[in-house]
Design a protein around this motif. Structure first.
Motif, PDB file in Angstrom:
ATOM      1  N   UNK A  75      28.527  24.743  51.490  1.00  0.00           N
ATOM      2  CA  UNK A  75      28.618  25.196  49.247  1.00  0.00           C
ATOM      3  C   UNK A  75      29.912  24.556  49.013  1.00  0.00           C
ATOM      4  N   UNK A  76      30.891  24.303  49.059  1.00  0.00           N
ATOM      5  CA  UNK A  76      32.253  24.079  48.064  1.00  0.00           C
ATOM      6  C   UNK A  76      31.836  22.617  48.024  1.00  0.00           C
ATOM      7  N   UNK A  77      31.325  22.030  48.764  1.00  0.00           N
ATOM      8  CA  UNK A  77      30.824  20.010  48.775  1.00  0.00           C
ATOM      9  C   UNK A  77      29.918  20.058  48.268  1.00  0.00           C
ATOM     10  N   UNK A  78      28.948  21.312  48.030  1.00  0.00           N
ATOM     11  CA  UNK A  78      27.317  20.922  46.532  1.00  0.00           C
ATOM     12  C   UNK A  78      28.147  21.194  45.304  1.00  0.00           C
ATOM     13  N   UNK A  79      28.992  21.961  45.316  1.00  0.00           N
ATOM     14  CA  UNK A  79      29.883  23.132  44.848  1.00  0.00           C
ATOM     15  C   UNK A  79      30.214  22.101  43.319  1.00  0.00           C
ATOM     16  N   UNK A  80      31.273  21.014  44.332  1.00  0.00           N
ATOM     17  CA  UNK A  80      31.948  20.429  43.698  1.00  0.00           C
ATOM     18  C   UNK A  80      30.932  19.332  42.727  1.00  0.00           C
ATOM     19  N   UNK A  81      29.644  18.415  43.544  1.00  0.00           N
ATOM     20  CA  UNK A  81      28.670  17.690  42.904  1.00  0.00           C
ATOM     21  C   UNK A  81      28.240  18.635  42.075  1.00  0.00           C
ATOM     22  N   UNK A  82      27.875  19.704  41.837  1.00  0.00           N
ATOM     23  CA  UNK A  82      27.293  20.765  40.606  1.00  0.00           C
ATOM     24  C   UNK A  82      28.186  20.475  39.111  1.00  0.00           C
ATOM     25  N   UNK A  83      30.149  21.056  39.290  1.00  0.00           N
ATOM     26  CA  UNK A  83      30.550  20.531  38.539  1.00  0.00           C
ATOM     27  C   UNK A  83      30.270  21.769  37.565  1.00  0.00           C
ATOM     28  N   UNK A  84      29.752  22.755  37.728  1.00  0.00           N
ATOM     29  CA  UNK A  84      30.388  24.001  37.050  1.00  0.00           C
ATOM     30  C   UNK A  84      31.675  25.118  37.776  1.00  0.00           C
ATOM     31  N   UNK A  85      32.784  24.232  38.075  1.00  0.00           N
ATOM     32  CA  UNK A  85      34.027  24.279  37.765  1.00  0.00           C
ATOM     33  C   UNK A  85      34.526  25.304  36.574  1.00  0.00           C
ATOM     34  N   UNK A  86      35.139  26.296  37.128  1.00  0.00           N
ATOM     35  CA  UNK A  86      36.285  26.950  35.575  1.00  0.00           C
ATOM     36  C   UNK A  86      36.990  26.849  35.220  1.00  0.00           C
ATOM     37  N   UNK A  87      37.601  26.245  33.986  1.00  0.00           N
ATOM     38  CA  UNK A  87      38.540  25.797  33.208  1.00  0.00           C
ATOM     39  C   UNK A  87      40.107  26.848  33.952  1.00  0.00           C
ATOM     40  N   UNK A  88      40.960  26.356  34.074  1.00  0.00           N
ATOM     41  CA  UNK A  88      41.889  27.076  34.620  1.00  0.00           C
ATOM     42  C   UNK A  88      42.277  28.290  33.071  1.00  0.00           C
ATOM     43  N   UNK A  89      42.209  28.135  32.127  1.00  0.00           N
ATOM     44  CA  UNK A  89      42.515  28.747  31.427  1.00  0.00           C
ATOM     45  C   UNK A  89      41.748  30.154  31.759  1.00  0.00           C
ATOM     46  N   UNK A  90      40.064  30.108  31.788  1.00  0.00           N
ATOM     47  CA  UNK A  90      39.311  31.509  32.167  1.00  0.00           C
ATOM     48  C   UNK A  90      39.936  31.379  33.253  1.00  0.00           C
ATOM     49  N   UNK A  91      39.922  30.736  34.282  1.00  0.00           N
ATOM     50  CA  UNK A  91      40.611  31.484  35.434  1.00  0.00           C
ATOM     51  C   UNK A  91      41.782  32.412  35.357  1.00  0.00           C
ATOM     52  N   UNK A  92      42.714  31.922  34.884  1.00  0.00           N
ATOM     53  CA  UNK A  92      43.837  33.070  34.303  1.00  0.00           C
ATOM     54  C   UNK A  92      43.151  34.106  33.596  1.00  0.00           C
ATOM     55  N   UNK A  93      42.457  34.007  32.594  1.00  0.00           N
ATOM     56  CA  UNK A  93      42.103  34.924  31.643  1.00  0.00           C
ATOM     57  C   UNK A  93      41.436  36.199  32.459  1.00  0.00           C
ATOM     58  N   UNK A  94      40.021  35.498  33.906  1.00  0.00           N
ATOM     59  CA  UNK A  94      39.863  36.838  34.554  1.00  0.00           C
ATOM     60  C   UNK A  94      40.746  37.727  36.010  1.00  0.00           C
ATOM     61  N   UNK A  95      41.644  36.535  35.887  1.00  0.00           N
ATOM     62  CA  UNK A  95      42.769  37.246  37.080  1.00  0.00           C
ATOM     63  C   UNK A  95      43.640  38.469  36.410  1.00  0.00           C
ATOM     64  N   UNK A  96      43.343  37.984  34.801  1.00  0.00           N
ATOM     65  CA  UNK A  96      44.282  39.057  34.300  1.00  0.00           C
ATOM     66  C   UNK A  96      43.068  40.113  33.920  1.00  0.00           C
ATOM     67  N   UNK A  97      42.239  40.110  34.087  1.00  0.00           N
ATOM     68  CA  UNK A  97      41.423  41.267  34.157  1.00  0.00           C
ATOM     69  C   UNK A  97      41.441  42.078  35.228  1.00  0.00           C
ATOM     70  N   UNK A  98      41.091  40.901  36.327  1.00  0.00           N
ATOM     71  CA  UNK A  98      41.296  41.575  37.870  1.00  0.00           C
ATOM     72  C   UNK A  98      42.008  43.211  37.932  1.00  0.00           C
ATOM     73  N   UNK A  99      43.204  42.180  37.154  1.00  0.00           N
ATOM     74  CA  UNK A  99      44.714  43.205  37.727  1.00  0.00           C
ATOM     75  C   UNK A  99      44.168  44.829  36.939  1.00  0.00           C
ATOM     76  N   UNK A 100      43.380  44.939  36.301  1.00  0.00           N
ATOM     77  CA  UNK A 100      43.184  46.298  35.585  1.00  0.00           C
ATOM     78  C   UNK A 100      41.305  46.700  36.592  1.00  0.00           C
ATOM     79  N   UNK A 101      41.274  45.644  37.073  1.00  0.00           N
ATOM     80  CA  UNK A 101      39.996  46.376  37.334  1.00  0.00           C
ATOM     81  C   UNK A 101      39.407  47.761  38.102  1.00  0.00           C
ATOM     82  N   UNK A 102      40.905  47.956  39.207  1.00  0.00           N
ATOM     83  CA  UNK A 102      40.411  49.374  39.452  1.00  0.00           C
ATOM     84  C   UNK A 102      40.971  50.632  38.602  1.00  0.00           C
ATOM     85  N   UNK A 103      41.837  50.673  37.838  1.00  0.00           N
ATOM     86  CA  UNK A 103      41.344  52.011  36.765  1.00  0.00           C
ATOM     87  C   UNK A 103      40.433  52.023  35.866  1.00  0.00           C
ATOM     88  N   UNK A 104      40.571  50.497  35.223  1.00  0.00           N
ATOM     89  CA  UNK A 104      39.203  50.315  34.167  1.00  0.00           C
ATOM     90  C   UNK A 104      37.838  51.147  34.887  1.00  0.00           C
TER      91      UNK A 104
END
Ligand SMILES: *Cc1c(COP(=O)(O)O)cnc(C)c1O
Length: 408
Positions: free
Chosen positions: A246-275
């Motif tokens: 799937x990775x090989x095709x996903x790279x061609x499809x190009x729906x890659x996240x921007x690094x900042x969007x990934x960072x915001x997601x990581x930041x949210x993930x850290x409080x997932x359990x309490x939320x």
């Protein structure tokens, strides 16, 4: 690169103490490097990476495990998110995307060929349903829709060209919870890959790979990021070979996240359990009060006795989720008035953020359906969907109660 390699991370994970999910969400994305290093995951806001010689670039381009070359193929911040969610879901690797639909499209377009057949649960996310309809029209990839009630349905609907079984842990807005182990086992016995959309449960409440899923997809826009400020998706793979395909095709499809969007997601993930704990607690309080309210005909939430999938929910979920729906006695007009009358809860289509949102599907997301088609989709003309946030439950109840009382 100065970041820790995948192999080193995997070795670390193997040696680590068996940590609770509440601990793992906090630490799973951390880049632990020898010596002093940043606590927060750095944002590698770069499109590409520079090398000393051509041979090293060539070897880096061999696959998803190679060094970082170009951000569409991989990026350290994005990889940190992928490793964290793979860890939480109990998978071997993950591919992050620019949206939930990006992840779902990458999986479907990578694994299906013209003439293939899909089995899918009937109450699917609208975007997934549209994508499957499009695949049927344009590529001859047909889908048979299942109620999701039991494994017999899968054996009966399976064809020689059936390739994939698509399920959701908690369906939206019906809150149906299908018996994942039974359905996935029946799919596997018929040679189908099992794909589960776990967006509404999150890995804190359910880990479908433990129940036999091959791939878990998420709209990280919802609970994983959790703050209504970023769009993202991810696909987690039980098997590294499937990940590579799937990775090989996903790279061609190009729906890659921007690094900042990934960072915001990581930041949210850290409080997932309490939320999630607060989402579930608030949903329990509101569900109980709604059941007793004279303006409400029925409440749909997997934590309520009398929910059609109560037994499966008890077995599979470590908490019954922050989404509930209820049917107003007054039908379509009452639904329209109710969502305009709430003050604290906001009228908006998403789910999974810290703030409480309401929608009336019959006049918004499902407005093109007549009463009969709505019923087929498991939605009433007076059904209201509530994406319960993490505010104080009593404040939320006062808001709903006031809006409900205005209907009587
Ligand atoms: C929102 C949602 C999606 C689509 O995700 P996007 O991030 O909006 O692309 C897919 N599945 C479910 C269950 C969702 O709720």
């Amino acid at each position: 690169m100065t970041t820790q390699s995948e192999a080193a991370r995997a070795a670390d994970r193997a040696q680590a103490l068996p940590l609770d999910a509440r601990t793992r969400v906090v630490h799973a994305a951390a880049m632990r490097t020898p010596g002093p290093g940043p606590l927060s995951v750095p944002i590698y806001q770069t499109s590409g990476f520079a090398f000393d010689d051509a041979d090293t670039i060539a070897s880096a381009m061999s696959g998803p495990e190679g060094d970082f070359v170009y951000t569409r193929r991989g990026n350290p911040t994005v990889r940190a998110l992928e490793s964290a969610v793979a860890d939480l879901e109990g998978g071997s690797a993950a591919i992050a995307s620019s949206s939930g639909m990006g992840a779902i499209s990458a999986v479907l377009l990578s694994l299906l060929r013209p003439g293939d057949h899909v089995l899918a649960q009937k109450c699917l996310y609208g975007g997934t349903f549209s994508t499957l309809s499009d695949l049927a029209r344009r590529y001859g990839i047909e889908t048979t829709y299942l109620e999701g009630d039991g494994p017999e349905e899968i054996a009966a609907a399976r064809r020689p060209n059936s390739r994939l079984l698509l399920l959701e842990t908690i369906a939206n807005p019906t809150t149906r919870v299908c018996d994942l182990p039974a359905l996935l086992a029946a799919g596997r016995a018929g040679g189908l890959l099992g794909v589960v959309d776990n967006s509404l449960a999150s890995p804190v409440l359910c880990r479908p790979i433990e129940h036999g899923a091959d791939i878990v997809v998420h709209s990280t826009t919802k609970y994983l990021a959790g703050h209504s400020d970023v769009i993202g998706g991810i696909a987690v793979f039980a098997d590294p070979v499937l990940h590579r395909t799937v990775w090989a095709r996903a790279v061609e499809l190009g729906a890659t996240p921007d690094p900042f969007a990934a960072w915001l997601t990581i930041r949210g993930l850290q409080t997932l359990a309490v939320r999630m704990r607060q989402h579930c607690e608030n949903a329990a309080l509101l569900a109980e009060r709604l059941v007793a309210h004279p303006a409400v005909a029925a409440v749909h939430w997997p934590g309520l006795d009398g929910h059609p999938d109560r037994a499966a929910a008890r077995r599979l979920l470590d908490g019954y989720g922050g989404m509930l729906s209820f049917d107003l006695v007054g039908g379509r007009e009452a639904g329209r008035r109710f969502v305009g009358a709430v003050r604290l809860a906001r009228l908006a289509l998403s789910i999974g953020g810290v703030e409480t949102l309401v929608t009336h599907p019959a006049s918004t997301s499902h407005r093109e359906l007549g009463d009969r088609q709505l019923k087929e989709a498991g939605i009433g003309a007076g059904t209201v969907r509530l994406a319960v946030g993490i505010e104080h439950g009593e404040d939320l109840w006062r808001d709903l109660d006031r809006a409900l009382s205005a209907l009587i």
